[in-house]
Design an enzyme around this catalytic site. Structure first.
Site, PDB file in Angstrom:
ATOM      1  N   ARG A  38       0.753  -1.160  -0.079  1.00  0.00           N
ATOM      2  CA  ARG A  38       0.027  -0.021  -0.045  1.00  0.00           C
ATOM      3  C   ARG A  38       0.886   1.407   0.112  1.00  0.00           C
ATOM      4  NH1 ARG A  38      -4.625  -0.431   4.455  1.00  0.00           N
ATOM      5  NH2 ARG A  38      -5.599   1.066   3.383  1.00  0.00           N
ATOM      6  N   LEU A  60      -5.658   0.653  -2.597  1.00  0.00           N
ATOM      7  CA  LEU A  60      -7.020   0.206  -2.274  1.00  0.00           C
ATOM      8  C   LEU A  60      -8.030   1.166  -1.878  1.00  0.00           C
ATOM      9  CD1 LEU A  60      -5.620  -2.679   0.276  1.00  0.00           C
ATOM     10  CD2 LEU A  60      -5.990  -2.777  -2.249  1.00  0.00           C
ATOM     11  N   TYR A  83      -4.408  -5.909  10.160  1.00  0.00           N
ATOM     12  CA  TYR A  83      -4.855  -4.679  10.352  1.00  0.00           C
ATOM     13  C   TYR A  83      -5.880  -4.574  11.704  1.00  0.00           C
ATOM     14  CZ  TYR A  83      -3.585  -3.958   5.468  1.00  0.00           C
ATOM     15  OH  TYR A  83      -2.950  -3.851   4.408  1.00  0.00           O
ATOM     16  N   ARG A  84      -6.329  -3.564  12.340  1.00  0.00           N
ATOM     17  CA  ARG A  84      -7.175  -3.268  13.226  1.00  0.00           C
ATOM     18  C   ARG A  84      -8.451  -4.143  12.959  1.00  0.00           C
ATOM     19  NH1 ARG A  84      -7.213   1.835  17.112  1.00  0.00           N
ATOM     20  NH2 ARG A  84      -4.983   2.331  16.758  1.00  0.00           N
ATOM     21  N   HIS A 125       1.201  -2.003  21.331  1.00  0.00           N
ATOM     22  CA  HIS A 125       2.453  -2.529  20.844  1.00  0.00           C
ATOM     23  C   HIS A 125       2.876  -3.672  21.610  1.00  0.00           C
ATOM     24  CE1 HIS A 125       3.460  -0.033  17.563  1.00  0.00           C
ATOM     25  NE2 HIS A 125       3.172   1.195  18.206  1.00  0.00           N
ATOM     26  N   ILE A 127       5.044  -4.546  23.933  1.00  0.00           N
ATOM     27  CA  ILE A 127       4.839  -4.386  25.205  1.00  0.00           C
ATOM     28  C   ILE A 127       3.696  -4.381  25.971  1.00  0.00           C
ATOM     29  CG2 ILE A 127       5.172  -1.752  25.335  1.00  0.00           C
ATOM     30  CD1 ILE A 127       7.558  -1.933  27.489  1.00  0.00           C
ATOM     31  N   ASP A 155       5.235  -9.729  19.656  1.00  0.00           N
ATOM     32  CA  ASP A 155       5.114  -9.738  18.214  1.00  0.00           C
ATOM     33  C   ASP A 155       5.402 -10.815  17.610  1.00  0.00           C
ATOM     34  OD1 ASP A 155       4.192  -6.961  17.975  1.00  0.00           O
ATOM     35  OD2 ASP A 155       6.128  -6.205  17.549  1.00  0.00           O
TER      36      ASP A 155
END
Length: 363
Positions: A38, A60, A83-84, A125, A127, A155
């Site tokens: 993207r 997109l 993505y969220r 994130h 952490i 992660d």
């Protein structure tokens, strides 16, 4: 390239961190991975996480770009996105739509908090995700704040690795019954799973809820790191009695010596001297290597643990499959470099590809 996953095609919606890590693992072992870029996506030059891919850049925001993703997914075995929750649905590319086009599709989703729950839409994130598992509270020195273990546990261990495993499980199931499904890889879930041992020890009364009070968190002096005379460090993991005995003997300290005595002993010689002294002895001693040193260690060199791809020294594919070994990875492609070949492969003519470029659907 050859590999155990040869013949499998995965569409990867470009992102950061765990999604690319999972896609890299699948590509390393032979899957064809088409990375949909993207505009404006952050990237690292020659990033090992994007090796072994084909690249197409799409807008997109345009219906034509979204239609191309649908067409790619219709002929693929799997799709990965990070993505969220709800973003792919708003693009018209959610699992209901894409599995409607291709019922065998394994639709992999990796997020921090998961697809549902009170925090599903919250920013975060590694952490933050790790903090919610209870495990971050175990890492660091007592009487000081917890220490983040880079971004490796949530992660990559809890997110990317779990997504890769979930994709494989889903692909196997789809081969068996012809039905695709959604893989919800939440970093909180995966990181928590990494802590199964700790939770088991705690339930058995063998883990205290404070740092440096337990066997594996630095509470025992025979499991930790020590500075040597040259300022470099060694890692000690002499857990079993026979390894402890070898450690005490090699250091010249009394059995059961405390942390101060062990630290004083290690401080009397350089790291290389200690490594040489303990060579061939089962005391579970290893040098704490820097990132520039690790690829040059004889063990890593002989096994080829690190490789060079496109001028970048990086870890090689893992794990090692004896019958379908992964080949040498290919360097990352330029963004959109393979667009024409990808589009031709799904039936677009040269004229149609030219029109897509003129309209800025393909970038």
């Amino acid at each position: 390239m050859a590999g155990a996953l040869e013949g499998i095609t995965i569409v990867e919606m470009a992102g950061l961190g765990p999604g690319p890590f999972a896609a890299m693992m699948l590509a390393d072992h032979g899957a064809r991975v088409i990375r949909v870029e993207r505009p404006g996506n952050l990237s690292v030059p020659n990033d090992p996480l994007t090796r072994n891919r084909e690249s197409i850049a799409l807008d997109l925001r345009q219906q034509g770009g979204r239609a191309l993703v649908r067409r790619l997914a219709a002929g693929a075995d799997g799709l990965i996105e990070g993505y969220r929750p709800g973003v792919m649905e708003r693009l018209g590319l959610g699992p209901d739509r894409l599995l409607g086009d291709n019922p065998r599709l394994v639709y992999g989703r990796v997020t921090g908090w998961g697809q549902d729950g009170p925090l599903a839409q919250a920013a975060g994130h590694d952490i933050n995700y790790l903090a919610l598992t209870g495990l971050l509270s175990c890492i660091g020195e007592k009487d000081r704040p917890a220490v983040p273990p880079l971004n490796l546990v949530a992660d990559y261990g809890g997110g990317g690795l779990m997504l890769a495993f979930g994709m494989l499980a889903g692909l196997i199931a789809a081969q068996r019954d012809g039905k695709g499904q959604v893989i919800d890889a939440a970093m909180t879930d995966g990181a928590a799973l990494n802590g199964a041992l700790v939770y088991g020890l705690r339930a058995a009364g063998l883990w205290r809820d404070e740092r440096q009070a337990n066997l594996l968190d630095g509470g025992d002096p025979i499991y930790g790191c020590y500075a040597c005379a040259d300022g470099k460090e060694v890692a000690v993991g002499a857990l079993e009695p026979q390894f402890r005995a070898a450690l005490y003997e090699g250091l010249g300290v009394a059995p059961g010596a405390d942390r101060n005595a062990i630290a004083a002993a290690f401080a009397s010689r350089t790291r290389s001297e200690w490594v040489g002294l303990f060579e061939g002895k089962d005391a579970c001693i290893a040098p704490v290597l820097g990132l520039g040193e690790a690829p040059l260690h004889p063990h890593n060199e002989e096994r080829g643990t690190f490789i060079e791809v496109g001028g970048v020294v990086q870890p090689g594919p893992a794990p090692r499959l004896q019958g379908t070994a992964a080949g040498l990875p290919k360097p990352p492609r330029r963004e959109g470099e393979d667009a024409d070949a990808i589009l031709a492969g799904i039936g677009f003519s040269d004229a149609e590809i030219s029109d897509l470029r003129d309209s800025m659907v393909v970038l």
